[in-house]
Design a protein around this motif. Sequence first.
Motif, mmCIF file in Angstrom:
data_model
loop_
_atom_site.group_PDB
_atom_site.id
_atom_site.type_symbol
_atom_site.label_atom_id
_atom_site.label_comp_id
_atom_site.label_asym_id
_atom_site.label_seq_id
_atom_site.Cartn_x
_atom_site.Cartn_y
_atom_site.Cartn_z
ATOM 1 N N LYS A 111 -9.457 1.379 4.089
ATOM 2 C CA LYS A 111 -8.185 1.904 3.583
ATOM 3 C C LYS A 111 -8.247 3.428 3.410
ATOM 4 C CE LYS A 111 -7.759 -1.172 0.174
ATOM 5 N NZ LYS A 111 -8.620 -2.299 0.635
ATOM 6 N N TYR A 112 -9.412 3.938 3.028
ATOM 7 C CA TYR A 112 -9.553 5.393 2.922
ATOM 8 C C TYR A 112 -9.297 6.055 4.271
ATOM 9 C CZ TYR A 112 -11.825 9.945 2.861
ATOM 10 O OH TYR A 112 -12.091 11.284 3.022
ATOM 11 N N CYS A 113 -9.961 5.565 5.299
ATOM 12 C CA CYS A 113 -9.832 6.182 6.626
ATOM 13 C C CYS A 113 -8.437 5.986 7.211
ATOM 14 C CB CYS A 113 -10.897 5.621 7.558
ATOM 15 S SG CYS A 113 -12.594 6.046 7.067
ATOM 16 N N ILE A 114 -7.850 4.818 6.986
ATOM 17 C CA ILE A 114 -6.480 4.583 7.443
ATOM 18 C C ILE A 114 -5.525 5.567 6.761
ATOM 19 C CG2 ILE A 114 -4.552 2.941 7.268
ATOM 20 C CD1 ILE A 114 -6.662 0.714 7.679
ATOM 21 N N GLY A 115 -5.713 5.748 5.465
ATOM 22 C CA GLY A 115 -4.852 6.676 4.750
ATOM 23 C C GLY A 115 -4.993 8.098 5.257
ATOM 24 N N MET A 116 -6.227 8.562 5.444
ATOM 25 C CA MET A 116 -6.451 9.923 5.918
ATOM 26 C C MET A 116 -5.878 10.126 7.319
ATOM 27 S SD MET A 116 -7.932 11.683 3.523
ATOM 28 C CE MET A 116 -8.814 13.045 4.315
ATOM 29 N N ALA A 117 -6.077 9.142 8.190
ATOM 30 C CA ALA A 117 -5.566 9.253 9.561
ATOM 31 C C ALA A 117 -4.042 9.224 9.581
ATOM 32 C CB ALA A 117 -6.140 8.127 10.419
ATOM 33 N N SER A 118 -3.433 8.372 8.759
ATOM 34 C CA SER A 118 -1.969 8.251 8.769
ATOM 35 C C SER A 118 -1.288 9.480 8.181
ATOM 36 C CB SER A 118 -1.540 6.997 8.006
ATOM 37 O OG SER A 118 -1.717 7.155 6.615
ATOM 38 N N MET A 119 -1.982 10.179 7.281
ATOM 39 C CA MET A 119 -1.401 11.368 6.669
ATOM 40 C C MET A 119 -1.563 12.612 7.537
ATOM 41 S SD MET A 119 -0.077 10.291 3.802
ATOM 42 C CE MET A 119 0.185 11.721 2.776
ATOM 43 N N LEU B 59 0.831 -1.205 0.000
ATOM 44 C CA LEU B 59 0.000 0.000 0.000
ATOM 45 C C LEU B 59 0.865 1.253 0.000
ATOM 46 C CD1 LEU B 59 -2.053 -2.205 1.198
ATOM 47 C CD2 LEU B 59 -3.211 -0.226 2.164
ATOM 48 N N HIS B 60 0.431 2.214 -0.795
ATOM 49 C CA HIS B 60 1.141 3.484 -0.936
ATOM 50 C C HIS B 60 0.094 4.595 -0.965
ATOM 51 C CE1 HIS B 60 4.387 6.138 -2.574
ATOM 52 N NE2 HIS B 60 3.344 6.760 -3.092
ATOM 53 N N PHE B 61 0.146 5.505 0.006
ATOM 54 C CA PHE B 61 -0.789 6.627 0.086
ATOM 55 C C PHE B 61 -0.073 7.907 -0.333
ATOM 56 C CE2 PHE B 61 -1.984 3.709 3.574
ATOM 57 C CZ PHE B 61 -3.272 3.386 3.185
ATOM 58 N N SER B 62 -0.803 8.807 -1.012
ATOM 59 C CA SER B 62 -0.219 10.096 -1.365
ATOM 60 C C SER B 62 -1.281 11.182 -1.297
ATOM 61 C CB SER B 62 0.412 10.051 -2.758
ATOM 62 O OG SER B 62 -0.546 9.727 -3.744
ATOM 63 N N SER B 63 -0.870 12.344 -0.793
ATOM 64 C CA SER B 63 -1.774 13.483 -0.652
ATOM 65 C C SER B 63 -0.960 14.735 -0.399
ATOM 66 C CB SER B 63 -2.749 13.245 0.513
ATOM 67 O OG SER B 63 -3.588 14.356 0.708
ATOM 68 N N GLU B 64 -1.309 15.803 -1.095
ATOM 69 C CA GLU B 64 -0.681 17.109 -0.894
ATOM 70 C C GLU B 64 0.833 17.025 -0.986
ATOM 71 O OE1 GLU B 64 -2.181 18.656 2.793
ATOM 72 O OE2 GLU B 64 -4.249 18.779 2.062
ATOM 73 N N GLY B 65 1.325 16.223 -1.916
ATOM 74 C CA GLY B 65 2.760 16.127 -2.153
ATOM 75 C C GLY B 65 3.513 15.260 -1.167
ATOM 76 N N ARG B 66 2.808 14.590 -0.245
ATOM 77 C CA ARG B 66 3.456 13.726 0.736
ATOM 78 C C ARG B 66 2.998 12.286 0.532
ATOM 79 N NH1 ARG B 66 2.494 16.183 6.525
ATOM 80 N NH2 ARG B 66 0.323 15.946 5.862
ATOM 81 N N THR B 67 3.826 11.347 0.989
ATOM 82 C CA THR B 67 3.499 9.940 0.792
ATOM 83 C C THR B 67 3.746 9.131 2.069
ATOM 84 O OG1 THR B 67 5.739 9.354 0.046
ATOM 85 C CG2 THR B 67 4.174 10.074 -1.643
ATOM 86 N N GLU C 231 0.840 4.161 13.114
ATOM 87 C CA GLU C 231 0.150 4.795 14.247
ATOM 88 C C GLU C 231 0.555 6.251 14.462
ATOM 89 O OE1 GLU C 231 3.242 1.970 16.214
ATOM 90 O OE2 GLU C 231 2.172 2.187 14.316
ATOM 91 N N ALA C 232 1.769 6.643 14.074
ATOM 92 C CA ALA C 232 2.195 8.036 14.225
ATOM 93 C C ALA C 232 1.838 8.805 12.958
ATOM 94 C CB ALA C 232 3.703 8.105 14.468
ATOM 95 N N PRO C 233 0.892 9.761 13.047
ATOM 96 C CA PRO C 233 0.516 10.512 11.839
ATOM 97 C C PRO C 233 1.627 11.448 11.380
ATOM 98 C CG PRO C 233 -0.523 11.476 13.765
ATOM 99 C CD PRO C 233 0.170 10.232 14.231
ATOM 100 N N LEU C 234 1.642 11.737 10.089
ATOM 101 C CA LEU C 234 2.580 12.726 9.603
ATOM 102 C C LEU C 234 2.267 14.080 10.201
ATOM 103 C CD1 LEU C 234 2.885 11.923 5.783
ATOM 104 C CD2 LEU C 234 4.439 11.266 7.612
ATOM 105 N N ALA C 235 3.287 14.860 10.491
ATOM 106 C CA ALA C 235 3.085 16.203 11.024
ATOM 107 C C ALA C 235 2.491 17.086 9.934
ATOM 108 C CB ALA C 235 4.400 16.793 11.516
ATOM 109 N N ALA C 236 1.611 17.998 10.363
ATOM 110 C CA ALA C 236 0.978 18.913 9.399
ATOM 111 C C ALA C 236 2.021 19.845 8.795
ATOM 112 C CB ALA C 236 -0.114 19.707 10.101
#
Length: 259
Positions: A227-235, A181-189, A254-259
């Motif tokens: 998977k949608y919710c996991i991706g949003m929470a992890s990002m 699995l590979h998530f991407s949003s707002e230039g981050r992955t 479990e540790a979300p990416l910093a904003a």
Amino acid sequence: MDPQIAQTLSSFSTLSLEDLNAKAAMLERQDNKYILPAATLLPALKDFSAHFDVLEIKGKRAFTYATRYFDDAGLRGYYDHHQGRRKRCKVRVRNYVDAGFSYLEVKLKDKRQITVKRRLPVENPANPLCDRSMAFIEQNYKALYNERFGKTLRPVIAMQYERITLVARQGGERMTIDTSLHFSSEGRTRTVEPAMFIIETKSARGNGIADKILRARHLHPTKSCSKYCIGMASMGHVSRRNRFLPALKRLGLEAPLAA
């Protein structure tokens, strides 16, 4: 793909996409999701081979899926799921990369907690949420919930993964096995360790052959494993994520990416 998993899959009998749709399209079903490492999945996969065939298209048994999810400005699709609301709707455009086609897909829950999926071929990938698509979303939402959808949607996250599909020989049941699995949003992955797998069983009552095999091995579903919710929470895109923490921890997110 884990080489031992790939080797075990090579022993499965195969079926075509046409056979899959005839035996187990499963657009209305009960789902269970399990998060398992390769070492735990492998012995269960050997058990599955006596009951399931693997989807094969042009010699391939693992296929790349690329999906974009859409939500409104308030992320109601995410928070409705987090709050456990029955009336909830996920909207995505899924590109079946190897097959070369795309579908708009709408996922809903009915009064029996059955997952209802409706899909529409995408005619213009550059504008997947055209008037025709929005009318399709409104039509299916109103048909199930007797109220308007009425949300303005925008793309919020993309994901890509490899999927293996197994279909019960007796029909009426199938399962998917997702990895890499590979998530991407707002230039981050973010990526999930490729030795981790999300297994989703799909059957009429949520207690099919695959569930019984997994339960016999003392393996149990992971609740709230969208998977949608996991991706949003992890990002780090959301303020509430407790419902998805068990799945996030199992996937090492479990540790979300910093904003």
